[in-house]
Scaffold this active site. Structure first.
Site, mmCIF file in Angstrom:
data_model
loop_
_atom_site.group_PDB
_atom_site.id
_atom_site.type_symbol
_atom_site.label_atom_id
_atom_site.label_comp_id
_atom_site.label_asym_id
_atom_site.label_seq_id
_atom_site.Cartn_x
_atom_site.Cartn_y
_atom_site.Cartn_z
ATOM 1 N N LYS A 43 -5.527 4.758 9.601
ATOM 2 C CA LYS A 43 -6.757 3.937 9.910
ATOM 3 C C LYS A 43 -6.206 3.033 11.167
ATOM 4 O O LYS A 43 -7.034 2.771 12.074
ATOM 5 C CB LYS A 43 -7.216 3.143 8.928
ATOM 6 C CG LYS A 43 -6.229 1.869 8.332
ATOM 7 C CD LYS A 43 -6.504 1.292 7.154
ATOM 8 C CE LYS A 43 -5.654 0.405 6.639
ATOM 9 N NZ LYS A 43 -5.108 -0.604 7.612
ATOM 10 N N THR A 44 -5.153 2.485 11.121
ATOM 11 C CA THR A 44 -4.644 1.477 12.308
ATOM 12 C C THR A 44 -4.479 2.408 13.551
ATOM 13 O O THR A 44 -4.902 1.810 14.560
ATOM 14 C CB THR A 44 -3.357 1.129 11.923
ATOM 15 O OG1 THR A 44 -3.203 0.583 10.746
ATOM 16 C CG2 THR A 44 -2.690 0.084 12.990
ATOM 17 N N ASP A 221 -10.635 -4.332 10.162
ATOM 18 C CA ASP A 221 -9.601 -3.661 9.279
ATOM 19 C C ASP A 221 -9.879 -4.125 7.929
ATOM 20 O O ASP A 221 -10.051 -5.361 7.611
ATOM 21 C CB ASP A 221 -8.208 -3.994 9.921
ATOM 22 C CG ASP A 221 -7.496 -2.667 9.382
ATOM 23 O OD1 ASP A 221 -7.747 -1.842 8.646
ATOM 24 O OD2 ASP A 221 -6.186 -2.981 9.330
ATOM 25 N N GLU A 222 -9.372 -3.124 6.912
ATOM 26 C CA GLU A 222 -9.442 -3.634 5.636
ATOM 27 C C GLU A 222 -10.841 -4.154 4.976
ATOM 28 O O GLU A 222 -10.828 -5.028 4.402
ATOM 29 C CB GLU A 222 -8.303 -4.183 5.160
ATOM 30 C CG GLU A 222 -7.091 -3.843 5.397
ATOM 31 C CD GLU A 222 -6.393 -2.705 4.647
ATOM 32 O OE1 GLU A 222 -7.241 -2.431 3.947
ATOM 33 O OE2 GLU A 222 -5.338 -2.417 4.942
ATOM 34 N N GLN A 252 -9.250 1.619 -2.350
ATOM 35 C CA GLN A 252 -8.194 0.655 -2.406
ATOM 36 C C GLN A 252 -8.755 -0.746 -2.435
ATOM 37 O O GLN A 252 -7.900 -1.734 -1.919
ATOM 38 C CB GLN A 252 -7.398 0.908 -1.171
ATOM 39 C CG GLN A 252 -6.742 2.356 -0.922
ATOM 40 C CD GLN A 252 -5.710 2.140 0.083
ATOM 41 O OE1 GLN A 252 -4.605 1.660 0.229
ATOM 42 N NE2 GLN A 252 -6.203 3.096 1.193
ATOM 43 N N ARG A 608 1.488 4.946 -2.507
ATOM 44 C CA ARG A 608 2.660 4.381 -1.576
ATOM 45 C C ARG A 608 3.750 5.296 -1.388
ATOM 46 O O ARG A 608 4.675 5.033 -0.566
ATOM 47 C CB ARG A 608 3.203 3.166 -2.419
ATOM 48 C CG ARG A 608 2.472 2.015 -2.489
ATOM 49 C CD ARG A 608 1.580 1.341 -1.358
ATOM 50 N NE ARG A 608 0.167 2.106 -1.458
ATOM 51 C CZ ARG A 608 -0.523 2.301 -0.227
ATOM 52 N NH1 ARG A 608 -0.238 1.762 0.788
ATOM 53 N NH2 ARG A 608 -1.777 2.927 -0.231
#
Length: 738
Positions: A43-44, A221-222, A252, A608
């Site tokens: 995503k980044t 973002d997020e 998430q 993770r």
């Protein structure tokens, strides 16, 4: 809809560096866009490449705003954009940094002066305590936390002190008095930075239009972590047809407890109906074995966008499940696996132990110390929260904004200068009576009740602050801090102190000066105001170090955004994961929304891991001083078919303890003795061990100095030839005759 032009010799190989779905998001033209980016899907990369694409297509960096949640993420994004296209001028920041910057720019409209201060959690607690005392309320820690939480929640919901419907009388009074105290101190608390910017735009249409024209391209973002105030800010800035791109993952969304609302991403198209939706489902982080476990869990949630992660990394080691008799045995198994992995060449910094609540770290820390394994607890006491750091920063804030009573009262007698509690009490009382700050009271005329010696000391403190105000406002932050340390006497007090921690505190205040210099070099702004703002907006995620050779211990919440080669998730038990908050305390009925949040939290933990993942539970767990029986988490049943290990109900899994750890070289010598020690009565064993020479697989040779029982077996105090004095488990030693 405008289509972005590709090519142009900009040096970025778009089709080679992005997969088809990422490319689709990057080359989207005008109009709203929602990118559903699963864990580890890049995503980044999409956000930074989209910014780069806009710039290479001719969009002025000045017209681009990118917003995220941590300084670390913002800095990473800024670095990537510079590397891609060398573009400066894109406004990349956190939500709170955006609020602080614009409120400072338009401080008068917000009822402040530009040198306002930002109160952190500790400042808010101290201010809240004074408000409760003023209202005649008992300011015990639980009550104080409750009232501050009421205020924070109201601000997250865009409700000011004049909108107290649903609050009781005490809550309403506290909110009003607390906000008045902030106004008088020329201060904002953390929640104000979004709430007050929203109100500023809402009440000033021309100002809002100015920023709509400036920020023609907005990227977030997020997005799943936004609360009502943050989402409201975006709704004001970005009308339905705006060029708004949000990136997030509803799977998430784990911050409901701090007022984040997953419905913002679930219902995005209600506010921006023309939005295009792109799904990023290819995972670049984890093996297919880990992703199968993750999907088998998260598919049980009903409130989610349909998507399933996939990867080219087929197979991989199976995800393991282990059950243990108690949490000490669970912790010891983690330590032994970690030790064996390190001996095989794995890096400790590439391993993490994740748990639901902070209290679970105690047993883990005790065992890791016994095994000699270095570790860090992510989310512990942070640098900027240390007493000496807050003391020195309080002086710097006073130099810029002397009306902050909290800062003045913190340092008025630090270091000790004979201004005691009685004097401080008189100052507070008289300032409250006159309706002014303590500084303005001191400037005008100190209370008549003060004795001559008290008045003299107060006058000396007043002169110190005047000197600091005159100097610090002109000097770079680092030089101002050095001046404060000298003129306040703080440095001399630490140097002459006989306290054991004084040397560490000296090192910390010097590191603060270095921090100011580094910030100036990084940001290009050496002013004390900019540095104070940077410190105030520092977050827990910004303190997560990488590269250091230490095992990572952290809550599942703290693990968000991180990744590790090997992950242990401990404590998969009912009332712990899922947490007891997901159940009605009286009836035990499940709250489905809370249960889905707990499931998302475990999903975050699972994703993770890059290659090795182990889940575990214990039959008995000690928390808050009490050992209680537990039941395996219902989540284990949902993923059982993909686990290596037996998952059942009731006591069944505890009978099956999968301990097939690769430790043959360590298990050959479990507490070996060269004589008849094992046949001795228990009361004679300790005495017999004293003075014995021992060998330990990690610390080498040593001699026993002391013996004591422990919950995990006998513990030995040993003086090792190379490692010094340590406490270790006897089961790890080979003990020789003298």
């Amino acid at each position: 809809m405008r289509v972005l032009r590709f090519g142009g010799g900009d040096g970025v190989r778009w089709e080679e560096e992005l997969n088809p779905q990422q490319l689709e998001a990057v080359r989207h033209g005008e109009g709203p866009l929602m990118v559903l980016a699963g864990a580890g899907s890049g995503k980044t990369r999409v956000i930074t490449y989209r910014i780069a694409r806009l710039v290479t297509d001719g969009v002025a960096p000045y017209n681009i705003l990118a917003v995220t949640f941590t300084n670390k993420a913002a800095e990473e994004m800024r670095h990537r954009v510079l590397k891609l296209v060398g573009a400066e001028g894109v406004w990349i920041s956190t939500f709170h940094s955006l609020g602080a910057r614009l409120l400072r720019r338009h401080a008068e409209l917000a009822g402040r002066t530009p040198d306002f201060v930002i109160y952190d959690e500790d400042d808010s607690r101290r201010l809240g305590k004074k408000v409760m005392q003023k209202l005649g309320l008992n300011p015990d820690s639980q009550a104080l936390a409750y009232f501050l939480r009421v205020v924070e929640k109201c601000k997250h919901q865009l409700r000011g002190p004049d909108q107290t419907r649903g609050l009781n009388t005490d809550e309403s009074l506290f909110y009003r008095e607390y906000q008045q105290a902030l106004d008088q101190a020329n201060a904002f608390d953390f929640a104000d930075l979004i709430f007050r910017l929203h109100r500023l735009w809402q009440e000033n249409a021309s100002l809002l239009e100015q920023y709509r024209r400036r920020f023609r391209w907005v990227l977030v973002d997020e997005f799943q972590d936004t609360d009502r105030a943050q989402a409201g800010l975006l709704e004001l800035l970005c009308p339905p047809e705006a060029n708004l791109c949000v990136v997030g993952d509803d799977d998430q969304a784990i911050y409901n407890w701090r007022d984040a609302d997953v419905s913002h991403i679930l219902n995005f198209q209600r506010h921006w109906p023309a939005a295009r939706v792109v799904r990023l489902e290819r995972n670049y982080r984890s093996t297919s074995a880990i992703l199968e476990v993750a999907f088998s869990l998260i598919r049980h949630n009903h409130r989610r966008h349909a998507k399933k992660l996939w990867t080219d990394m087929a197979g991989g080691p199976p995800v393991r499940f282990c059950a243990f008799a108690d949490d000490y045995q669970e912790a010891e198994s983690v330590a032994r696996e970690v030790l064996a992995a390190r001996q095989r060449g794995e890096s400790l910094s590439e391993m993490a132990v994740l748990y639901r609540v902070n209290a679970q770290s105690r047993v883990l820390e005790e065992v890791l110390r016994l095994y000699g394994l270095p570790y860090r607890v992510v989310g512990g006491v942070r640098f900027f929260e240390r007493q000496e750091i807050k003391d020195v920063l309080a002086y710097l804030r006073l130099a810029l904004n002397p009306d902050s009573d909290l800062d003045l009262l913190r340092v008025i007698n630090v270091p000790a200068r004979g201004i005691g509690d009685t004097t401080r009490g008189r100052l507070e009382k008289e300032a409250a009576r006159r309706g002014v700050s303590i500084w303005r009271l001191i400037q005008a005329a100190p209370p008549e009740q003060l004795r001559p010696a008290e008045a003299r000391r107060l006058q000396e403190f007043r002169q110190l602050l005047l000197n600091l105000q005159d100097s610090c406002r002109r000097l770079p932050a680092a030089e101002g801090l050095e001046l404060i340390l000298r003129q306040s006497g703080y440095w001399q007090a630490l140097e002459s102190s006989r306290e054991e921690a004084a040397e560490d505190r000296l090192a910390n205040v010097m590191e603060l000066v270095n921090s100011a210099r580094q910030f100036a070099e990084m940001s290009g702004d050496e002013s004390p105001g900019a540095f104070l703002e940077h410190v105030a907006l520092f977050t827990a995620q910004d303190t997560v170090a990488t590269g250091a050779e230490m095992l990572n211990l952290m809550t599942l919440h703290s693990a968000k955004g991180l990744e590790f080669y090997r992950v242990f998730i401990v404590g998969l038990e009912e009332q712990l994961l899922p947490h007891w908050r997901a159940f009605d305390s009286e009836t035990g009925v499940v709250n489905q929304d809370e249960l889905e949040e707990e499931r998302r939290l475990l999903y975050v933990g699972i994703t993770r891991a890059r290659r090795e993942l182990r889940l575990s539970c214990a039959e008995y767990r000690t928390l808050h001083g009490q050992s209680r029986p537990s039941e395996p988490s219902r989540f284990l049943e949902e993923i059982a078919q993909h686990l290596q290990g037996e998952v059942g109900s009731g006591a069944a899994p505890y009978a099956h303890r999968q301990v097939d750890f690769d430790l043959p070289e360590l298990e050959e010598n479990p507490f070996e003795c060269d004589d008849d020690y094992g046949q001795l009565p228990s009361d004679e064993r300790s005495e017999r061990l004293l003075g014995r020479s021992v060998e330990h697989p990690v610390f080498g040779r040593g001699r026993v100095l002391g013996v004591r029982p422990g919950s995990g077996g006998l513990k030995l105090e040993i003086s090792f030839e190379q490692a010094g004095q340590r406490t270790v488990l006897a089961s790890w030693c080979k003990i020789h005759k003298n």
